[in-house]
Design a protein around this motif. Structure first.
Motif, PDB file in Angstrom:
ATOM      1  N   GLU A  42       2.065   3.192  -5.889  1.00  0.00           N
ATOM      2  CA  GLU A  42       2.731   3.933  -4.816  1.00  0.00           C
ATOM      3  C   GLU A  42       3.277   3.020  -3.725  1.00  0.00           C
ATOM      4  OE1 GLU A  42       3.254   7.163  -5.084  1.00  0.00           O
ATOM      5  OE2 GLU A  42       2.182   7.131  -6.995  1.00  0.00           O
ATOM      6  N   SER A  43       2.746   1.799  -3.624  1.00  0.00           N
ATOM      7  CA  SER A  43       3.217   0.867  -2.591  1.00  0.00           C
ATOM      8  C   SER A  43       2.791  -0.540  -2.959  1.00  0.00           C
ATOM      9  CB  SER A  43       2.664   1.243  -1.210  1.00  0.00           C
ATOM     10  OG  SER A  43       1.257   1.039  -1.156  1.00  0.00           O
ATOM     11  N   ARG A 125      -0.973   4.893   5.237  1.00  0.00           N
ATOM     12  CA  ARG A 125      -2.116   4.304   4.554  1.00  0.00           C
ATOM     13  C   ARG A 125      -2.271   4.889   3.159  1.00  0.00           C
ATOM     14  NH1 ARG A 125      -6.463   3.376   9.024  1.00  0.00           N
ATOM     15  NH2 ARG A 125      -7.839   4.691   7.806  1.00  0.00           N
ATOM     16  N   PRO A 126      -2.627   4.058   2.188  1.00  0.00           N
ATOM     17  CA  PRO A 126      -2.876   4.580   0.848  1.00  0.00           C
ATOM     18  C   PRO A 126      -3.999   5.622   0.870  1.00  0.00           C
ATOM     19  CG  PRO A 126      -2.745   2.185   0.812  1.00  0.00           C
ATOM     20  CD  PRO A 126      -2.795   2.589   2.254  1.00  0.00           C
ATOM     21  N   ARG A 127      -3.835   6.652   0.088  1.00  0.00           N
ATOM     22  CA  ARG A 127      -4.848   7.695   0.011  1.00  0.00           C
ATOM     23  C   ARG A 127      -5.941   7.302  -0.982  1.00  0.00           C
ATOM     24  NH1 ARG A 127       0.021  10.036  -0.589  1.00  0.00           N
ATOM     25  NH2 ARG A 127      -0.355  10.334  -2.811  1.00  0.00           N
ATOM     26  N   VAL A 132      -2.167   1.030  -5.829  1.00  0.00           N
ATOM     27  CA  VAL A 132      -1.187   0.214  -5.116  1.00  0.00           C
ATOM     28  C   VAL A 132      -1.322  -1.228  -5.600  1.00  0.00           C
ATOM     29  CG1 VAL A 132      -1.254   1.725  -3.094  1.00  0.00           C
ATOM     30  CG2 VAL A 132      -2.754  -0.284  -3.182  1.00  0.00           C
ATOM     31  N   ALA A 133      -0.382  -2.070  -5.201  1.00  0.00           N
ATOM     32  CA  ALA A 133      -0.462  -3.507  -5.511  1.00  0.00           C
ATOM     33  C   ALA A 133      -0.392  -4.265  -4.198  1.00  0.00           C
ATOM     34  CB  ALA A 133       0.672  -3.928  -6.445  1.00  0.00           C
ATOM     35  N   TRP A 134      -1.558  -4.506  -3.632  1.00  0.00           N
ATOM     36  CA  TRP A 134      -1.627  -5.174  -2.339  1.00  0.00           C
ATOM     37  C   TRP A 134      -2.200  -6.573  -2.509  1.00  0.00           C
ATOM     38  CZ3 TRP A 134      -2.782  -2.292   2.784  1.00  0.00           C
ATOM     39  CH2 TRP A 134      -1.886  -1.227   2.937  1.00  0.00           C
ATOM     40  N   ALA A 135      -1.592  -7.519  -1.836  1.00  0.00           N
ATOM     41  CA  ALA A 135      -2.124  -8.868  -1.747  1.00  0.00           C
ATOM     42  C   ALA A 135      -2.687  -9.064  -0.333  1.00  0.00           C
ATOM     43  CB  ALA A 135      -1.036  -9.894  -2.047  1.00  0.00           C
ATOM     44  N   GLU A 136      -3.271 -10.226  -0.066  1.00  0.00           N
ATOM     45  CA  GLU A 136      -3.962 -10.625   1.173  1.00  0.00           C
ATOM     46  C   GLU A 136      -5.392 -10.113   1.136  1.00  0.00           C
ATOM     47  OE1 GLU A 136      -5.329 -11.888   4.818  1.00  0.00           O
ATOM     48  OE2 GLU A 136      -5.532  -9.834   4.134  1.00  0.00           O
ATOM     49  N   ARG A 150      -6.870   2.010  -4.598  1.00  0.00           N
ATOM     50  CA  ARG A 150      -7.183   1.078  -5.681  1.00  0.00           C
ATOM     51  C   ARG A 150      -6.124  -0.011  -5.821  1.00  0.00           C
ATOM     52  NH1 ARG A 150     -10.361   3.994 -10.585  1.00  0.00           N
ATOM     53  NH2 ARG A 150     -11.800   5.222  -9.277  1.00  0.00           N
ATOM     54  N   THR A 151      -6.554  -1.235  -5.642  1.00  0.00           N
ATOM     55  CA  THR A 151      -5.707  -2.385  -5.912  1.00  0.00           C
ATOM     56  C   THR A 151      -6.558  -3.475  -6.515  1.00  0.00           C
ATOM     57  OG1 THR A 151      -4.131  -3.977  -4.986  1.00  0.00           O
ATOM     58  CG2 THR A 151      -6.021  -3.436  -3.620  1.00  0.00           C
TER      59      THR A 151
END
Length: 410
Positions: A42-43, A125-127, A132-136, A150-151
């Protein structure tokens, strides 16, 4: 690996040459991860926007030249320098133009120039349960643990490929089984640990990272009234000391109640361990010269600025000690426009945006300690900056900034 029609269409170039190239990378990545299929996201949150060298620019420019555009809402992590305050930069001057180029290329791909390691404080904000695909590292552990989204651990370049395709392999922490606790840690209370509350969470995070490196821990005994900022501090420090990407805190985090703990190995964290962790991150000697106080790792929230405002009200900073707070553009603008934060301005607090001072050198004095309330800063700062860093409470940091020397503990 089973590919769905959208995956085949991406590979075939039906969504553009950039998406095809990115998907080809992800197929190889997914095979290396042992994934059997892909899922939608989703983001995305991009860490590769932080300039590390020419390859950073080359990679982003390749997709721009192919006409790429991100297929999901995509935010940018911090940059290597605050380009809005170039006069504060004490590192190589050429990095300013290089970082501007890298940021511009990501914007051309459709990324939002949030330039913050804590987009969850200002953006949508992700629910819970959302992929999602988040780094950091701190962003990963926060949304997995505190929000229940979930990432997996996405690093530089993989994150951009995910954004350009809107797809990721079903691997790692996207999977139910990978989110189950691998160890149960019994924690000492704040009182038992004998620490001020604003050091307790960083200390627990540091110990958890060291005791359960790369694992998913279940934490029992964390204060039930833990705030988001406190959980942010715990996760960021644990990610620094032990690659923490997800923790479950009994009675606190959203997935904890549904997590099975039967048969999970139990370990007890002794009350002395958190204090020992703090001692390892604070080598300060009372009376030592303090060059700067650096706060906001991860980026400061509005609530944290309010706490700092109260802490400095009616006090005067030594002209020999600088105070820097890293935060997002949006929060910095909100603080700057609000007269309720006048105490910060009177004390001489400088707001750094788009980066963090453990990455971007801004402290002008070349000798003297740097003080921080952040376990992440204390862990990474000495290696990144070549400076001695000491972790201590906000109140002690402010008293030290008043005199220009390390104050006694309370």
């Amino acid at each position: 690996m089973k590919l769905e029609p959208i995956d085949d269409a991406l590979l075939a170039g039906e969504h553009g040459a950039a998406a095809a190239r990115a998907m080809a990378f992800l197929v190889r990545y997914g095979a290396a991860c042992g994934a059997d299929r892909f899922i939608d996201i989703e983001s995305a949150h991009i860490d590769g926007c932080l300039y590390h060298g020419p390859s950073s620019i080359d990679f982003a420019r390749h997709f721009v030249d192919l006409g790429g555009k991100v297929r999901v809402p995509t935010t940018l992590n911090v940059a290597a320098v605050d380009v809005t305050h170039p006069g504060w930069h004490c590192g190589p001057p050429e990095i300013i133009a290089q970082q501007e180029t890298l940021t511009r290329l990501h914007e051309q791909l459709g990324c939002l120039p949030t330039l913050t390691c804590a987009p969850y404080q200002r953006m949508a904000r992700p629910r819970r349960g959302e992929h999602v695909a988040w780094a950091e590292s701190n962003a990963i552990v926060f949304i997995n643990s505190v929000l229940g989204a979930r990432t997996d651990r996405y690093g530089d370049f993989t994150d951009l490929c995910a954004a350009l395709t809107g797809r990721v392999p079903l691997a790692g922490l996207h999977r139910d089984e990978a989110r189950r606790p691998e160890i149960l840690l019994e924690l000492p209370s704040v009182r038992a640990a004998g620490l001020p509350r604003d050091l307790y969470f960083a200390a627990i995070g540091y110990v958890v990272g060291r005791r359960a490196p790369g694992m998913v821990p279940y934490l029992r005994g964390l204060p039930l009234d833990a705030s988001e900022d406190e959980l942010k501090a715990l996760g960021a420090t644990g990610a620094s000391s032990g690659a923490l990407a997800l923790f479950h805190a009994e009675g606190v985090t959203p997935e904890a109640a549904a997590m099975p703990t039967e048969g999970v190995k139990i370990e007890v964290i002794a009350p002395t361990e958190p204090a020992a962790a703090i001692a390892s991150l604070c080598s300060a000697v009372e009376g030592e010269v303090v060059a700067a106080v650096c706060l906001g790792t991860p980026h400061y929230s509005i609530r944290e600025f309010a706490q700092l405002n109260r802490a400095v009200e009616g006090r005067r900073r030594s002209p020999e000690t600088e105070v820097y707070v890293s935060t997002s553009r949006e929060i910095a603008a909100a603080v700057a426009a609000n007269p309720a934060f006048d105490a910060l301005r009177a004390f001489g607090v400088n707001m750094i945006v788009d980066t963090c001072t453990y990455l971007a050198p801004v402290v002008r004095q070349t000798s003297g300690l740097i003080l921080t309330t952040s376990g992440k800063y204390a862990h990474y700062g000495p290696g990144n900056l070549g400076r001695r860093v000491a972790l201590m409470t906000l109140e002690r940091c402010i008293r030290s900034a008043e005199t220009g020397a390390v104050a006694t503990p309370c």
